[in-house]
Design a protein around this motif. Structure first.
Motif, PDB file in Angstrom:
ATOM      1  N   ARG A 157       0.824  -1.222   0.000  1.00 58.31           N
ATOM      2  CA  ARG A 157       0.000   0.000   0.000  1.00 58.31           C
ATOM      3  C   ARG A 157       0.852   1.262   0.000  1.00 58.31           C
ATOM      4  NH1 ARG A 157      -4.894  -2.321  -1.290  1.00 58.31           N
ATOM      5  NH2 ARG A 157      -5.174  -4.202   0.000  1.00 58.31           N
ATOM      6  N   PRO A 181      -7.956  -1.298   5.128  1.00 59.14           N
ATOM      7  CA  PRO A 181      -7.826  -2.622   5.745  1.00 59.14           C
ATOM      8  C   PRO A 181      -9.125  -3.010   6.444  1.00 59.14           C
ATOM      9  CG  PRO A 181      -6.627  -0.979   7.017  1.00 59.14           C
ATOM     10  CD  PRO A 181      -7.130  -0.292   5.785  1.00 59.14           C
ATOM     11  N   ILE A 232      -2.134  -6.024   8.957  1.00 57.91           N
ATOM     12  CA  ILE A 232      -1.322  -4.895   8.518  1.00 57.91           C
ATOM     13  C   ILE A 232       0.133  -5.207   8.853  1.00 57.91           C
ATOM     14  CG2 ILE A 232      -0.883  -2.424   8.794  1.00 57.91           C
ATOM     15  CD1 ILE A 232      -3.809  -2.181   9.788  1.00 57.91           C
ATOM     16  N   SER A 255       3.565  -6.324  12.760  1.00 57.68           N
ATOM     17  CA  SER A 255       2.304  -6.750  12.162  1.00 57.68           C
ATOM     18  C   SER A 255       1.185  -6.648  13.183  1.00 57.68           C
ATOM     19  CB  SER A 255       2.412  -8.186  11.635  1.00 57.68           C
ATOM     20  OG  SER A 255       2.697  -9.081  12.687  1.00 57.68           O
ATOM     21  N   LEU A 258      -4.103   5.005  10.601  1.00 59.15           N
ATOM     22  CA  LEU A 258      -3.139   4.010  11.067  1.00 59.15           C
ATOM     23  C   LEU A 258      -1.778   4.669  11.161  1.00 59.15           C
ATOM     24  CD1 LEU A 258      -1.031   2.722   8.702  1.00 59.15           C
ATOM     25  CD2 LEU A 258      -3.182   1.852   7.839  1.00 59.15           C
ATOM     26  N   VAL A 266       4.551  -0.879   3.653  1.00 55.96           N
ATOM     27  CA  VAL A 266       3.308  -1.012   4.411  1.00 55.96           C
ATOM     28  C   VAL A 266       2.316  -1.791   3.550  1.00 55.96           C
ATOM     29  CG1 VAL A 266       1.477   0.211   5.616  1.00 55.96           C
ATOM     30  CG2 VAL A 266       3.772   1.214   5.484  1.00 55.96           C
ATOM     31  N   TRP A 289      -1.298  -4.704   3.492  1.00 53.89           N
ATOM     32  CA  TRP A 289      -2.357  -5.465   4.144  1.00 53.89           C
ATOM     33  C   TRP A 289      -3.175  -6.171   3.065  1.00 53.89           C
ATOM     34  CZ3 TRP A 289      -2.487  -0.010   4.789  1.00 53.89           C
ATOM     35  CH2 TRP A 289      -3.436   0.673   4.021  1.00 53.89           C
TER      36      TRP A 289
END
Length: 531
Positions: free
Chosen positions: A386, A445, A451, A494, A508, A529, A531
């Protein structure tokens, strides 16, 4: 585990703090800047300036941030003296600049910024434009136009500083909306004052109107999300029970009320993810943290205890990586979730057994062969990258709180590609918990997704830990414990989005802690990054 602060104090002593109406989770993703206070600086006889004992008491009360008013009637020498005292205490400064009421704001504020830079150097600085200029009749449009003229030039002088506004005397949704619509650049954080009542109100009225504060915070976040599609941090730059507190008003001289109000106010600010908050005021007011006899007041004692309990709960968190199946803890709810009552015959209470189950005799016939091949097991979705910061931008990772500034997309280190997001940790020490966040838009997400991201701290740095946090549509925070980072290597963090999420993930980020009692300056990098 949810721990009530009231129970903690009562266990440690006979200190009665009233009913346990609020709770504090053991991993609150809050900044140490929640524990701030205002200086008054009405004149050169100010108690903070003249009394070393007073300054020592404020340090013992763990005041992390001090708001310094620059009053036009005071000399430059007095302002510099106050700033130096704040630096000597190791506190973070927030300086109130001359605002839209002053035609010479640019000239005067330029000198203030230069003076503060000469004292604090690379330390994180916060500047607030004006002090409740709305009370002087300045409209939101005129305030924003003045902001647009002055702030860009001050940013050139202090590119690492954070400039905040509009600092209204109460939460004013119309004023905030107009300011955000007109302001260019946007502030690093939005600010206003929160009080619950006036000096002649009853104690119950003051306690009851604390419930207005979360509504203000939620409305402001909805406004930001709608208008600018990002959630700026909220700083409450003045708070107490009344803006016009006077001696012997039945509240400041009522220890039971002051205990309950201060505790509930702090818990409300913590529960709602406020980036910074400043009690009014440290000294020289009826509701101060240190009284004129140089003793800690009830309010100062409660703040000290709240901070120490928070510190204790933070240091007890696990530092190992949380496995993907771990359950998250909601850390911003005012009340904990209710546990379901088990049904008769059920061990968990979540799925009751059928009523009067009847035994089924075993079949005497061999099982029939399946007419269709069994469906393959459902595979979890493959994580998608992402954020990798390869476009040379910070990609929205601009929500900063505490002693942290962004170095933007950097070629120094990379886990994926050639770039990563560089963060500067400025004068950070154990228990201050600065963080960087991103207002999530687009591919969000969802519950059950994990994540993942990587953090790099160079070899030779001080021991550092970090954790992922998220916030949902009801502004509830979720976070695991801190994880130790391996110096000189990329460390994976994570976190699985929990089933207790309300709505979508709208924020986030990563929160840091340095394992050092002395302020340190170092960098950290975030990359890959997914997810």
């Amino acid at each position: 585990m949810i721990v009530t602060f009231q129970a903690h104090l009562q266990k440690k002593s006979n200190f009665n703090v009233g009913p346990a109406n609020h709770t504090m989770a053991t991993t609150p993703p809050i900044s140490s800047l929640l524990f701030g206070a205002n200086l008054t600086l009405f004149n050169d006889k100010d108690q903070f300036l003249s009394s070393e004992k007073t300054r020592t008491l404020l340090q013992q009360e763990h005041i992390q941030l001090l708001r310094i008013p620059i009053r036009s009637k005071n000399t430059e020498e007095l302002a510099l003296k106050a700033a130096q005292r704040v630096k000597d205490l190791g506190a973070t400064p927030l300086i109130v600049l001359q605002g839209a009421t002053n035609p010479q704001a640019l000239q005067d504020d330029t000198q203030v910024v230069k003076d503060l830079l000469s004292i604090f150097g690379d330390q994180q600085l916060y500047f607030e434009y004006g002090d409740a200029d709305n009370l002087a009749g300045v409209s939101a449009t005129n305030y924003a136009l003045s902001w647009n003229t002055v702030i860009p030039q001050l940013q050139q002088l202090a590119p690492k500083a954070q400039f905040i506004g509009p600092d209204t005397d109460t939460y004013d949704p119309t004023y905030l909306t107009t300011f955000l619509h007109v302001a260019n650049p946007l502030p690093s954080a939005v600010s206003w004052h929160e009080y619950a009542c006036t000096d002649n109100a009853s104690t119950q009225t003051c306690l009851t109107h604390l419930a207005d504060w979360p509504n203000h915070f939620q409305q402001a976040r909805v406004t930001m999300n709608t208008l600018i599609t990002q959630m700026l941090p909220i700083m409450i730059t003045e708070w107490n029970y009344a803006p016009n507190a006077v001696p012997q008003d039945g509240k400041e001289n009522n220890p039971s009320f002051m205990k309950n109000f201060t505790l509930q106010a702090l818990q409300t600010l913590a529960d709602n993810g406020i980036a910074a908050a400043m009690q009014y005021a440290a000294t020289d007011t009826a509701a101060s943290l240190v009284d004129s006899s140089e003793n800690s007041t009830t309010q100062g004692t409660i703040i000290k205890g709240f901070y120490e309990h928070w510190q204790q709960s933070q240091t007890k968190q696990p530092v190992a990586l949380i496995p993907p199946t771990a359950t998250a803890t909601a850390t911003q709810s005012i009340t904990p979730a209710t546990t379901p009552t088990p049904s008769a015959g059920s061990s968990s209470g979540s799925i009751p057994p059928p009523s009067n189950p009847k035994p089924v005799p075993p079949s005497t016939q061999p099982p029939s062969p399946p007419t269709q091949p069994p469906a393959p097991p459902t595979q979890p979705p493959v994580p998608s990258l992402r954020f990798s910061f390869e476009d040379g931008q910070s990609d929205g990772w601009n929500n900063l709180a505490g002693q942290i500034t962004s170095g933007g997309s950097s070629l120094d280190q990379a886990k994926d590609g050639k770039r990563s997001l560089k963060m500067h940790l400025n004068n950070v020490q154990r228990g201050q918990y600065p963080y960087v966040g991103e207002s999530v838009v687009g591919n969000l997400p969802h519950t059950g997704q994990t994540i993942s991201l990587y953090v790099y701290v160079p070899a030779g740095s001080h021991a550092t830990s970090a954790k992922i946090f998220i916030q949902d549509s009801s502004y509830t925070w979720f976070a695991p414990g801190f994880s130790n980072l391996t110096l000189g290597q990329w460390t994976q963090l994570s976190f699985t989005v929990p089933s207790t999420l309300h709505g979508d993930v709208n924020n986030l980020g990563v929160q840091f802690d340095c394992d050092d009692n002395q302020p340190v300056n170092q960098v950290a990098y975030i990359d890959a990054v997914s997810w």
